[in-house]
Structures are given as structure tokens and as C-alpha cells.
Scaffold this motif. Sequence first.
Motif, PDB file in Angstrom:
ATOM      1  N   PHE A  85      44.168 -30.937  -4.279  1.00 25.10           N
ATOM      2  CA  PHE A  85      44.313 -30.095  -5.467  1.00 25.10           C
ATOM      3  C   PHE A  85      44.386 -28.614  -5.094  1.00 25.10           C
ATOM      4  O   PHE A  85      45.097 -27.837  -5.750  1.00 25.10           O
ATOM      5  N   ALA A  86      43.650 -28.204  -4.048  1.00 29.86           N
ATOM      6  CA  ALA A  86      43.776 -26.831  -3.572  1.00 29.86           C
ATOM      7  C   ALA A  86      45.169 -26.594  -2.984  1.00 29.86           C
ATOM      8  O   ALA A  86      45.756 -25.518  -3.167  1.00 29.86           O
ATOM      9  N   TYR A  87      45.699 -27.587  -2.290  1.00 30.48           N
ATOM     10  CA  TYR A  87      47.074 -27.519  -1.756  1.00 30.48           C
ATOM     11  C   TYR A  87      48.072 -27.338  -2.898  1.00 30.48           C
ATOM     12  O   TYR A  87      48.977 -26.494  -2.829  1.00 30.48           O
ATOM     13  N   VAL A  88      47.904 -28.124  -3.960  1.00 27.57           N
ATOM     14  CA  VAL A  88      48.797 -28.020  -5.114  1.00 27.57           C
ATOM     15  C   VAL A  88      48.708 -26.627  -5.731  1.00 27.57           C
ATOM     16  O   VAL A  88      49.725 -26.035  -6.121  1.00 27.57           O
ATOM     17  N   ALA A  89      47.492 -26.088  -5.824  1.00 32.03           N
ATOM     18  CA  ALA A  89      47.321 -24.748  -6.389  1.00 32.03           C
ATOM     19  C   ALA A  89      48.023 -23.692  -5.545  1.00 32.03           C
ATOM     20  O   ALA A  89      48.496 -22.681  -6.076  1.00 32.03           O
ATOM     21  N   ASP A  90      48.107 -23.924  -4.221  1.00 31.24           N
ATOM     22  CA  ASP A  90      48.781 -22.967  -3.343  1.00 31.24           C
ATOM     23  C   ASP A  90      50.283 -22.919  -3.576  1.00 31.24           C
ATOM     24  O   ASP A  90      50.906 -21.861  -3.440  1.00 31.24           O
ATOM     25  N   VAL A  91      50.873 -24.068  -3.898  1.00 30.71           N
ATOM     26  CA  VAL A  91      52.340 -24.163  -3.907  1.00 30.71           C
ATOM     27  C   VAL A  91      52.935 -24.208  -5.310  1.00 30.71           C
ATOM     28  O   VAL A  91      54.146 -24.401  -5.450  1.00 30.71           O
ATOM     29  N   THR A  92      52.112 -24.053  -6.342  1.00 32.17           N
ATOM     30  CA  THR A  92      52.624 -24.095  -7.709  1.00 32.17           C
ATOM     31  C   THR A  92      52.196 -22.855  -8.475  1.00 32.17           C
ATOM     32  O   THR A  92      51.185 -22.232  -8.154  1.00 32.17           O
ATOM     33  N   GLN A  93      52.976 -22.532  -9.493  1.00 31.14           N
ATOM     34  CA  GLN A  93      52.588 -21.494 -10.429  1.00 31.14           C
ATOM     35  C   GLN A  93      51.567 -22.063 -11.416  1.00 31.14           C
ATOM     36  O   GLN A  93      51.456 -23.283 -11.564  1.00 31.14           O
TER      37      GLN A  93
END
Length: 428
Positions: A85-93
Motif C-alpha cells: 500500500f505504501a508502494y501504491v501511494a508512491d506511484v499514484t495520485q
Amino acid sequence: MVLHETFSHHTFLMNGLIQGVKGFLSFLSAPLIGALSDAWGRKPFLLLTVFFTCVPIPLMRINSWWYFAMISVSGIFSVTFSVIFAYVADVTQEHERITAYGLVSATFAASLVTSPAIGAYLSASYGDNLVVLVAAVVAVVDICFILLAVPESLPEKMRPASWGASISWEQADPFASLKKVRKDSTVLLIYITVFLSYLPEAGQYSSFFLYLRQVIGFGSASIAAFIAVVGILSIIAQTVFLSILMRSIGNKNTVLLGLGFQILQLAWYGFGSQSWMMWAAGAVAAMSSITFPAISALVSRNAESDQQGVVQGIITGIRGLCNGLGPALYGFIFFLFHVELNELPPDQSSGRKTMQDPSDERAIIPGPPFLVGACIVLLAFLVALFIPEHSKASSTRKQSNSISSTLSNSLDRGSEEDIEPLLQDSSV
């Protein structure tokens, strides 16, 4: 099956102990791994958590005692969701994040749908050894995929120049993290909501399918079909309905709606005594699966970009703690109400005989733990009502962006004013 074969006389006691140790270790390690991933990047810890989650698989056939020992110890690294989920937060607006979280949860639900069916087919056709072999091969493929194909998501400027960068004990200490959480009322309310909503869910996972078999009278085929149908409906809920609800009613109201579905589902499980009631409650349970990605998006909006691993790690730690406490809570309530889930009956034996005596208190409330769980989720719903819709972090980011844009515009105008007289002089 392996658990029952190894601890035939204390199956549920040992299951509770194993899950309790694993959950407590997850609670202790999640903030540390989250903080490290904020400093050193997501990919190394994604690789580490997946590796240690998969390590116990071959031990299932080699030595069952070592298998359960490794399962317990692997709780230290069972925080894959927080890193993802932290990875997703890095790559998404921010506006894309809830859809991405829904897709992650939906793929997890899809694995729950397909893996039991594949495992049951391989076990029936070729034996359990092939099941373990296939699972081990899939785990190796997963690790290789992360190693070779998954890029690092954390920007280079947010990482230290060397791997020797220090992480303070305050960042690693879960109790210190919880103390810091108390200072932010919004995040504190979100974490209390997570704890109160996931505690009954963790208890439900530990005993629900055995409850279906012994008390309601489901056979193995019915349970497999139940898992498949609820899983497919959960995928639809987390991919289609979640994004629609987020756009139409907002993040907070989506969380409240998911908690409302969870309350209805648990109450239906508690009062239901017929198989059709379980199927109907299962459909409601699928809709309640929108709660976790919606809460993850909400807490992500309340955290800065360099704190995503920590906040998601605390959520995973809280869920790990619930994985230890939930089964113990449900087991204790089953014990208080004399609902015995001690053994695995053959498929032809039905637990419906328990329900046929109208004078039996279990004919009125077949599943007391589920009703207690509904009351706990009701508390979570009341807490979630006080969560503000608009996050401080997002408003701060918008304010800083507007300030930076204003400064850049003023600098541009200032530079133009500085250059213009020179141009006029040159023309003269």
C-alpha cells in the motif's frame, strides 16, 4: 489439515497460540519495517516480506513442527500489505489511490477464490505433496518477479545516500508510534476504527468455515462454493462499486457504508440458522470488503509522502494484533455459550441436529460471537462518524502547492520586471 494431524487433541488451542504469536510479532515489527521502507525504499522490504511469508511452505511436508514454528516467527515479516500500500501511494495520485487499493484487495480476494479450488483438485487427483510443490514453485516465481520486474517506487531524493542511514528507536517502537498517533486526532480515530472493525473479522476467519460445517450443516463442496461466490462478489465490490462510491459519496461515507454492511453481515451470521441465510449474509460480507481499502486510502490522505510506510505499517500491525486477539475472543465466546467446535466431522454428518431443539438457546442465537462482533463493529461505526472528511495533510499539501505556485509566479513577474528595463535601454 496439517494442524489437525499434528495437534489432534488441541487443534483450536494451538491454532490460537500460533496466530497469537504471529499477530503479536507483526504488531511489533510493522512500524519498524514501514519506517525502514520510507528511508531505504519499498522493493527490498517487499522482497523480504514475501520471501519469509513463503519460506514455511516446503516445511509443511518436511517437518510439521518446524513448519508451525516458522509460521509463528514469520509474523515478524507478515507485513506485505503495508509495504504494497505504501508502494501504491508512491506511484499514484491521491484521487487514483482508492481505485488502486481496491485493485490490490481484489487481487488478494481472487487468490482466495482460485487457490482453494486448485489445491483441492490437485490434492484429490495427485496427493498433497504436489500441492505443496506447486505452492513452492509459485512462491519462487513470485520472488523472482519482484526481484527482476518490480521497480523501486520511492523517489531517489527521498532515500539516504547510503544504507547506513540510522533509524531511531522511536520510529521502530510500535508503542512510541501509538503515542505519536494520539497527537493527531484524525489518525487516532482511523486507527481505532481499524482495530474495532478488524477484531471481529479476524475472529470470524478463524472459526467461520468450521462453524458452517458443524452448526449450519455445510459440506466441503458447499463451503468451497461459498468461498468462491463470496470471493467473486468481493472482487466486483472492490473494483466496480468501490470507485463508484468514492466518487459519489466520498471517502468517509464509503468507510461508514462498509462498516454498516459488516454490522448487518455479522448480525445475520449470529441469528441465521438456515443455509440460505448464510448465503445471503455472505453477499453482504462481500460488500463489506470495501472497508479496508477505503480506510487505507483515508489514512494515506492524512500522511505525508515520506510517512506512507509508517502509517500503513501501523495499520498492518493493528491488524496483526487483531489476528492474535480475534480468534481468542471468538473461541472464548463459543466456550461460554457451549458451542463446541472441537473436531472435524465427516461431510455426511450434519450439525443441523443442534438447531432442531426449540428449547435450546442456540436455536435462538446460533452464533453468539458474531453478534458480539456486530456490537464491536457498531462501536467502530460510531468512532468513524467523527473522522473529518477532508484531511489535514491533503489540505496542507494543497496550501503548500498554492504557495509555491504563487511564489514561482511572483518570481517570474519579478524577473520580467528586471529584464524589461534592460530591453528598453538596449532599444534606446
